[in-house]
Design a protein around this motif. Sequence first.
Motif, PDB file in Angstrom:
ATOM      1  N   ARG A 154       0.800  -1.214   0.000  1.00 25.81           N
ATOM      2  CA  ARG A 154       0.000   0.000   0.000  1.00 25.81           C
ATOM      3  C   ARG A 154       0.835   1.268   0.000  1.00 25.81           C
ATOM      4  O   ARG A 154       1.857   1.343   0.692  1.00 25.81           O
ATOM      5  CB  ARG A 154      -0.937  -0.008   1.201  1.00 25.81           C
ATOM      6  CG  ARG A 154      -1.940  -1.158   1.181  1.00 25.81           C
ATOM      7  CD  ARG A 154      -2.835  -1.133   2.398  1.00 25.81           C
ATOM      8  NE  ARG A 154      -2.098  -1.363   3.633  1.00 25.81           N
ATOM      9  CZ  ARG A 154      -2.571  -1.104   4.843  1.00 25.81           C
ATOM     10  NH1 ARG A 154      -3.799  -0.593   4.986  1.00 25.81           N
ATOM     11  NH2 ARG A 154      -1.853  -1.362   5.919  1.00 25.81           N
ATOM     12  N   CYS A 155       0.374   2.255  -0.771  1.00 24.59           N
ATOM     13  CA  CYS A 155       1.059   3.532  -0.873  1.00 24.59           C
ATOM     14  C   CYS A 155       0.020   4.647  -0.935  1.00 24.59           C
ATOM     15  O   CYS A 155      -0.870   4.627  -1.779  1.00 24.59           O
ATOM     16  CB  CYS A 155       1.925   3.561  -2.136  1.00 24.59           C
ATOM     17  SG  CYS A 155       2.645   5.185  -2.507  1.00 24.59           S
ATOM     18  N   ASN A 156       0.143   5.601  -0.037  1.00 24.48           N
ATOM     19  CA  ASN A 156      -0.667   6.825  -0.084  1.00 24.48           C
ATOM     20  C   ASN A 156       0.264   8.014  -0.284  1.00 24.48           C
ATOM     21  O   ASN A 156       1.404   8.013   0.177  1.00 24.48           O
ATOM     22  CB  ASN A 156      -1.459   7.012   1.213  1.00 24.48           C
ATOM     23  CG  ASN A 156      -2.645   6.068   1.294  1.00 24.48           C
ATOM     24  OD1 ASN A 156      -2.907   5.297   0.377  1.00 24.48           O
ATOM     25  ND2 ASN A 156      -3.352   6.123   2.406  1.00 24.48           N
TER      26      ASN A 156
ATOM     27  N   SER B  63      -4.130   7.257  -3.510  1.00 24.96           N
ATOM     28  CA  SER B  63      -3.415   6.002  -3.286  1.00 24.96           C
ATOM     29  C   SER B  63      -2.897   5.450  -4.603  1.00 24.96           C
ATOM     30  O   SER B  63      -3.404   5.763  -5.688  1.00 24.96           O
ATOM     31  CB  SER B  63      -4.331   4.984  -2.605  1.00 24.96           C
ATOM     32  OG  SER B  63      -5.371   4.573  -3.473  1.00 24.96           O
ATOM     33  N   PHE B  64      -1.900   4.592  -4.486  1.00 18.20           N
ATOM     34  CA  PHE B  64      -1.297   3.934  -5.659  1.00 18.20           C
ATOM     35  C   PHE B  64      -0.764   2.592  -5.169  1.00 18.20           C
ATOM     36  O   PHE B  64       0.428   2.388  -5.032  1.00 18.20           O
ATOM     37  CB  PHE B  64      -0.195   4.819  -6.238  1.00 18.20           C
ATOM     38  CG  PHE B  64       0.332   4.374  -7.577  1.00 18.20           C
ATOM     39  CD1 PHE B  64       1.695   4.218  -7.791  1.00 18.20           C
ATOM     40  CD2 PHE B  64      -0.525   4.158  -8.655  1.00 18.20           C
ATOM     41  CE1 PHE B  64       2.190   3.836  -9.032  1.00 18.20           C
ATOM     42  CE2 PHE B  64      -0.047   3.774  -9.900  1.00 18.20           C
ATOM     43  CZ  PHE B  64       1.321   3.617 -10.080  1.00 18.20           C
TER      44      PHE B  64
ATOM     45  N   PHE C  57       5.175   6.290  -9.195  1.00 19.89           N
ATOM     46  CA  PHE C  57       6.102   5.242  -9.595  1.00 19.89           C
ATOM     47  C   PHE C  57       6.221   4.195  -8.485  1.00 19.89           C
ATOM     48  O   PHE C  57       6.061   4.507  -7.302  1.00 19.89           O
ATOM     49  CB  PHE C  57       7.501   5.829  -9.844  1.00 19.89           C
ATOM     50  CG  PHE C  57       7.537   6.978 -10.803  1.00 19.89           C
ATOM     51  CD1 PHE C  57       7.243   8.269 -10.389  1.00 19.89           C
ATOM     52  CD2 PHE C  57       7.875   6.772 -12.130  1.00 19.89           C
ATOM     53  CE1 PHE C  57       7.269   9.335 -11.265  1.00 19.89           C
ATOM     54  CE2 PHE C  57       7.913   7.839 -13.025  1.00 19.89           C
ATOM     55  CZ  PHE C  57       7.601   9.113 -12.586  1.00 19.89           C
ATOM     56  N   TRP C  58       6.529   2.978  -8.921  1.00 24.50           N
ATOM     57  CA  TRP C  58       6.977   1.937  -7.995  1.00 24.50           C
ATOM     58  C   TRP C  58       8.329   1.437  -8.483  1.00 24.50           C
ATOM     59  O   TRP C  58       8.508   1.133  -9.670  1.00 24.50           O
ATOM     60  CB  TRP C  58       5.999   0.758  -7.948  1.00 24.50           C
ATOM     61  CG  TRP C  58       4.864   0.936  -6.991  1.00 24.50           C
ATOM     62  CD1 TRP C  58       3.597   1.342  -7.271  1.00 24.50           C
ATOM     63  CD2 TRP C  58       4.894   0.687  -5.572  1.00 24.50           C
ATOM     64  NE1 TRP C  58       2.836   1.369  -6.130  1.00 24.50           N
ATOM     65  CE2 TRP C  58       3.598   0.958  -5.074  1.00 24.50           C
ATOM     66  CE3 TRP C  58       5.873   0.235  -4.675  1.00 24.50           C
ATOM     67  CZ2 TRP C  58       3.265   0.818  -3.718  1.00 24.50           C
ATOM     68  CZ3 TRP C  58       5.540   0.098  -3.344  1.00 24.50           C
ATOM     69  CH2 TRP C  58       4.241   0.392  -2.885  1.00 24.50           C
TER      70      TRP C  58
ATOM     71  N   PHE D  11      -4.113   3.640  -9.708  1.00 24.50           N
ATOM     72  CA  PHE D  11      -4.109   5.019  -9.236  1.00 24.50           C
ATOM     73  C   PHE D  11      -5.520   5.410  -8.827  1.00 24.50           C
ATOM     74  O   PHE D  11      -6.457   5.313  -9.619  1.00 24.50           O
ATOM     75  CB  PHE D  11      -3.605   5.950 -10.342  1.00 24.50           C
ATOM     76  CG  PHE D  11      -3.770   7.414 -10.060  1.00 24.50           C
ATOM     77  CD1 PHE D  11      -4.390   8.250 -10.979  1.00 24.50           C
ATOM     78  CD2 PHE D  11      -3.285   7.965  -8.885  1.00 24.50           C
ATOM     79  CE1 PHE D  11      -4.527   9.608 -10.722  1.00 24.50           C
ATOM     80  CE2 PHE D  11      -3.414   9.321  -8.625  1.00 24.50           C
ATOM     81  CZ  PHE D  11      -4.046  10.144  -9.546  1.00 24.50           C
ATOM     82  N   ASN D  12      -5.688   5.844  -7.590  1.00 23.52           N
ATOM     83  CA  ASN D  12      -6.978   6.281  -7.088  1.00 23.52           C
ATOM     84  C   ASN D  12      -6.828   7.726  -6.620  1.00 23.52           C
ATOM     85  O   ASN D  12      -6.308   7.984  -5.532  1.00 23.52           O
ATOM     86  CB  ASN D  12      -7.456   5.386  -5.943  1.00 23.52           C
ATOM     87  CG  ASN D  12      -8.886   5.678  -5.531  1.00 23.52           C
ATOM     88  OD1 ASN D  12      -9.291   6.842  -5.435  1.00 23.52           O
ATOM     89  ND2 ASN D  12      -9.662   4.640  -5.286  1.00 23.52           N
TER      90      ASN D  12
END
Lengths: 114, 117
Positions: free
Chosen positions: A22-24, A73-74, A34-35, A67-68
Amino acid sequence: AQSVTQLDSQVPVFEEAPVELRCNYSSSVSVYLFWYVQYPNQGLQLLLKYLSGSTLVKGINGFEAEFNKSQTSFHLRKPSVHISDTAEYFCAVSRTSNTGKLIFGQGTTLQVKP
Amino acid sequence: DAGVTQSPTHLIKTRGQQVTLRCSPKSGHDTVSWYQQALGQGPQFIFQYYEEEERQRGNFPDRFSGHQFPNYSSELNVNALLLGDSALYLCASSLGASGGPSSYEQYFGPGTRLTVT
């Protein structure tokens, strides 16, 4: 200013199980997302990126992210992980007006167990 | 196609000394960015070079300086080393001149591990 929060510092998972990292992010301006993956004692490798278009992006090694914008979030997902996916994963953002500066999260260690 | 290369791989220095790290960008790239990655942390942006000039800078003191050469390779210099400068230093290259989506893709080298004792 922009900031990135990776919600899990470590994610243990069994081989062939699905995983979500999870990423915010926080930003008052438009950003690209990017990841990156970092294997032990190596540099960073780009997994996938969101610049525009479809919010579901596919990357290398079977990873995808969504992408939200409303939830800022991503999250990164993979339906079935392998032992070789064990690594550190970093989420990063860049202002759309700035090609130079990537802002990274603290990283999530994915530990895939046999 | 040669990727981003960095030298040296490892380096041990004493407090107060000076160090120079080197980076060659991916073939065809003209922009170099430097990042510091402390143990257990995400990389932090130091500065970026384009057309032999520092284009932007992160929140690092003046002890950190750099240079870009006409062949686009770059150096990172750190003066008066502190114990807290111990980290992995990453170089990333990109195609800054295009201004298009590809200019946002940064390719990273393997890094230089600096240990200050």
